[in-house]
Design a protein around this motif. Structure first.
Motif, mmCIF file in Angstrom:
data_model
loop_
_atom_site.group_PDB
_atom_site.id
_atom_site.type_symbol
_atom_site.label_atom_id
_atom_site.label_comp_id
_atom_site.label_asym_id
_atom_site.label_seq_id
_atom_site.Cartn_x
_atom_site.Cartn_y
_atom_site.Cartn_z
ATOM 1 N N ASP A 73 0.866 -1.147 -0.118
ATOM 2 C CA ASP A 73 -0.045 -0.129 0.061
ATOM 3 C C ASP A 73 0.776 1.228 -0.128
ATOM 4 N N SER A 74 0.329 2.543 0.559
ATOM 5 C CA SER A 74 1.153 3.733 0.498
ATOM 6 C C SER A 74 2.424 3.723 1.371
ATOM 7 N N ARG A 75 2.537 2.676 2.233
ATOM 8 C CA ARG A 75 3.832 2.666 3.192
ATOM 9 C C ARG A 75 4.866 2.055 2.208
ATOM 10 N N TYR A 76 4.371 1.025 1.496
ATOM 11 C CA TYR A 76 5.507 0.284 0.709
ATOM 12 C C TYR A 76 6.049 1.180 -0.371
ATOM 13 N N HIS A 77 5.084 1.888 -1.293
ATOM 14 C CA HIS A 77 5.678 2.330 -2.265
ATOM 15 C C HIS A 77 6.336 3.898 -1.933
ATOM 16 N N ASN A 78 5.733 4.266 -0.766
ATOM 17 C CA ASN A 78 6.692 5.465 -0.280
ATOM 18 C C ASN A 78 8.011 5.050 0.178
ATOM 19 N N SER A 79 8.162 4.169 0.798
ATOM 20 C CA SER A 79 9.504 3.361 1.273
ATOM 21 C C SER A 79 10.506 3.375 0.044
ATOM 22 N N VAL A 80 9.846 2.861 -1.292
ATOM 23 C CA VAL A 80 10.657 2.457 -2.553
ATOM 24 C C VAL A 80 10.895 3.634 -2.926
ATOM 25 N N GLN A 81 9.939 4.629 -3.010
ATOM 26 C CA GLN A 81 10.327 5.881 -3.663
ATOM 27 C C GLN A 81 9.746 7.222 -3.013
ATOM 28 N N PRO A 82 10.332 7.783 -2.108
ATOM 29 C CA PRO A 82 9.496 8.871 -1.429
ATOM 30 C C PRO A 82 8.516 9.734 -2.127
ATOM 31 N N GLY A 83 7.305 9.866 -1.854
ATOM 32 C CA GLY A 83 6.307 10.682 -2.361
ATOM 33 C C GLY A 83 5.394 9.762 -3.406
ATOM 34 N N SER A 84 6.052 8.675 -3.688
ATOM 35 C CA SER A 84 4.955 7.839 -4.606
ATOM 36 C C SER A 84 3.749 6.954 -3.895
ATOM 37 N N GLY A 85 3.600 7.192 -2.795
ATOM 38 C CA GLY A 85 2.656 6.190 -1.809
ATOM 39 C C GLY A 85 1.268 7.165 -2.004
ATOM 40 N N PHE A 86 1.280 8.324 -2.443
ATOM 41 C CA PHE A 86 0.164 9.034 -2.480
ATOM 42 C C PHE A 86 -0.838 8.643 -3.649
ATOM 43 N N VAL A 87 -2.188 8.575 -3.449
ATOM 44 C CA VAL A 87 -3.161 8.151 -4.538
ATOM 45 C C VAL A 87 -3.887 9.619 -4.819
ATOM 46 N N SER A 88 -3.955 9.609 -6.153
ATOM 47 C CA SER A 88 -4.589 10.983 -6.605
ATOM 48 C C SER A 88 -6.100 10.855 -6.442
ATOM 49 N N LEU A 89 -6.879 11.713 -5.826
ATOM 50 C CA LEU A 89 -8.309 11.832 -5.899
ATOM 51 C C LEU A 89 -8.955 11.520 -7.225
ATOM 52 N N SER A 90 -8.295 11.864 -8.369
ATOM 53 C CA SER A 90 -8.889 11.728 -9.669
ATOM 54 C C SER A 90 -8.681 10.377 -10.129
ATOM 55 N N ASP A 91 -7.906 9.178 -9.350
ATOM 56 C CA ASP A 91 -7.961 7.890 -9.581
ATOM 57 C C ASP A 91 -9.021 7.089 -8.957
ATOM 58 N N VAL A 92 -9.459 7.651 -7.936
ATOM 59 C CA VAL A 92 -10.524 6.919 -7.140
ATOM 60 C C VAL A 92 -11.957 6.741 -7.949
ATOM 61 N N GLU A 93 -11.966 5.572 -8.025
ATOM 62 C CA GLU A 93 -13.498 4.963 -8.797
ATOM 63 C C GLU A 93 -14.623 5.342 -7.725
ATOM 64 N N GLY A 94 -14.432 4.796 -6.415
ATOM 65 C CA GLY A 94 -15.642 5.281 -5.513
ATOM 66 C C GLY A 94 -15.296 4.315 -4.193
ATOM 67 N N GLN A 95 -16.266 4.614 -3.372
ATOM 68 C CA GLN A 95 -16.335 3.995 -2.035
ATOM 69 C C GLN A 95 -16.907 2.566 -1.890
ATOM 70 N N ALA A 96 -16.172 1.546 -1.649
ATOM 71 C CA ALA A 96 -16.652 0.247 -1.612
ATOM 72 C C ALA A 96 -17.755 -0.045 -0.596
ATOM 73 N N ALA A 97 -18.890 -0.163 -0.829
ATOM 74 C CA ALA A 97 -20.021 -0.021 0.107
ATOM 75 C C ALA A 97 -20.551 -1.363 0.436
ATOM 76 N N VAL A 98 -20.746 -2.401 -0.433
ATOM 77 C CA VAL A 98 -21.287 -3.744 -0.087
ATOM 78 C C VAL A 98 -20.732 -4.798 -0.558
ATOM 79 N N ILE A 99 -20.527 -5.702 0.185
ATOM 80 C CA ILE A 99 -20.218 -7.298 -0.374
ATOM 81 C C ILE A 99 -21.211 -7.761 -0.905
ATOM 82 N N ALA A 100 -21.226 -8.208 -2.189
ATOM 83 C CA ALA A 100 -22.502 -8.939 -2.802
ATOM 84 C C ALA A 100 -22.466 -10.416 -3.104
#
Length: 217
Positions: A167-194
């Motif tokens: 997750d963010s921890r791993y990618h930030n440790s590999v390359q500082p600053g690369s662990g953040f996810v852009s809001l524009s990349d978010v598809e949506g909120q996982a709401a329900v297991i179907a």
């Protein structure tokens, strides 16, 4: 024959409605990994609320699906295309299995100062320690130190299965600053297991975990 025409109309309406729902309301996804255990199991099918963050802001603790635009995922092996499956996924009758998306829990919002860890091995957000009941307690989480301030229009995300989540921890440790996810990349909120049927439930965002987190300075 009239009955054939009626069946074709019903199927056509069902496909159009499914496409509209998938485009504007909810979209189905398939969980391919164990990174969110125990909240989500491998092979779960979920519905994602597309109104968040498009129409409503994200909240800390929410589980989100986001596009992999930064190369977090290994290159997917080439497989023979299944045109029928691709069409059904496109119209929303089957969950997205493209494996170009990730799912994690939002820990830090824009401006938040997120640190691992305090003297009690708790993650802190803006100085407030988090008690995280959603973390997989079947294993003692490995401590991966970090100290970040989330940039504007970005989020910091972590898997509930902390020892098995790149997750963010791993990618930030590999390359500082690369662990953040852009809001524009978010598809949506996982709401329900179907699916499967014995796991149908809504997904908790654990507001009590984050209720004492102050606003970022």
């Amino acid at each position: 024959m009239a009955w054939i025409r009626e069946i074709a109309i019903i199927l056509g309406v069902a496909i159009v409605l499914s496409f509209l729902i998938k485009t504007f309301l909810f979209k189905a996804f398939y969980i391919p990994s164990e990174s969110m255990v125990p909240t989500l199991e491998e092979n779960d099918r979920i519905f994602v609320n597309l109104f968040v963050p498009r129409n409503f802001p994200l909240q800390r603790g929410e589980v989100v699906v986001f596009r992999d635009t930064k190369g977090w995922l290994p290159e997917a092996p080439q497989t023979a295309a299944n045109p029928v499956q691709e069409v059904l996924e496109f119209v929303g009758l089957l969950p997205d299995t493209s494996q170009q998306h990730l799912i994690k829990r939002v820990i830090g919002l824009p401006g938040d100062h997120v640190v691992c860890c305090d003297a009690s091995q708790h993650i802190t957000v803006n100085g407030a320690a988090l008690n995280e009941p959603y973390v997989n307690h079947a294993e003692t989480p490995r401590v991966v130190p970090f100290d970040v301030t989330v940039p504007a229009n970005s989020i910091w995300v972590m898997g509930d299965n902390r020892n098995h989540s790149s997750d963010s921890r791993y990618h930030n440790s590999v390359q500082p600053g690369s662990g953040f996810v852009s809001l524009s990349d978010v598809e949506g909120q996982a709401a329900v297991i179907a699916w499967p049927l014995n796991r149908i439930r809504s997904l908790d965002s654990y507001p009590d975990t984050f209720k004492d987190v102050p606003a970022p300075k």
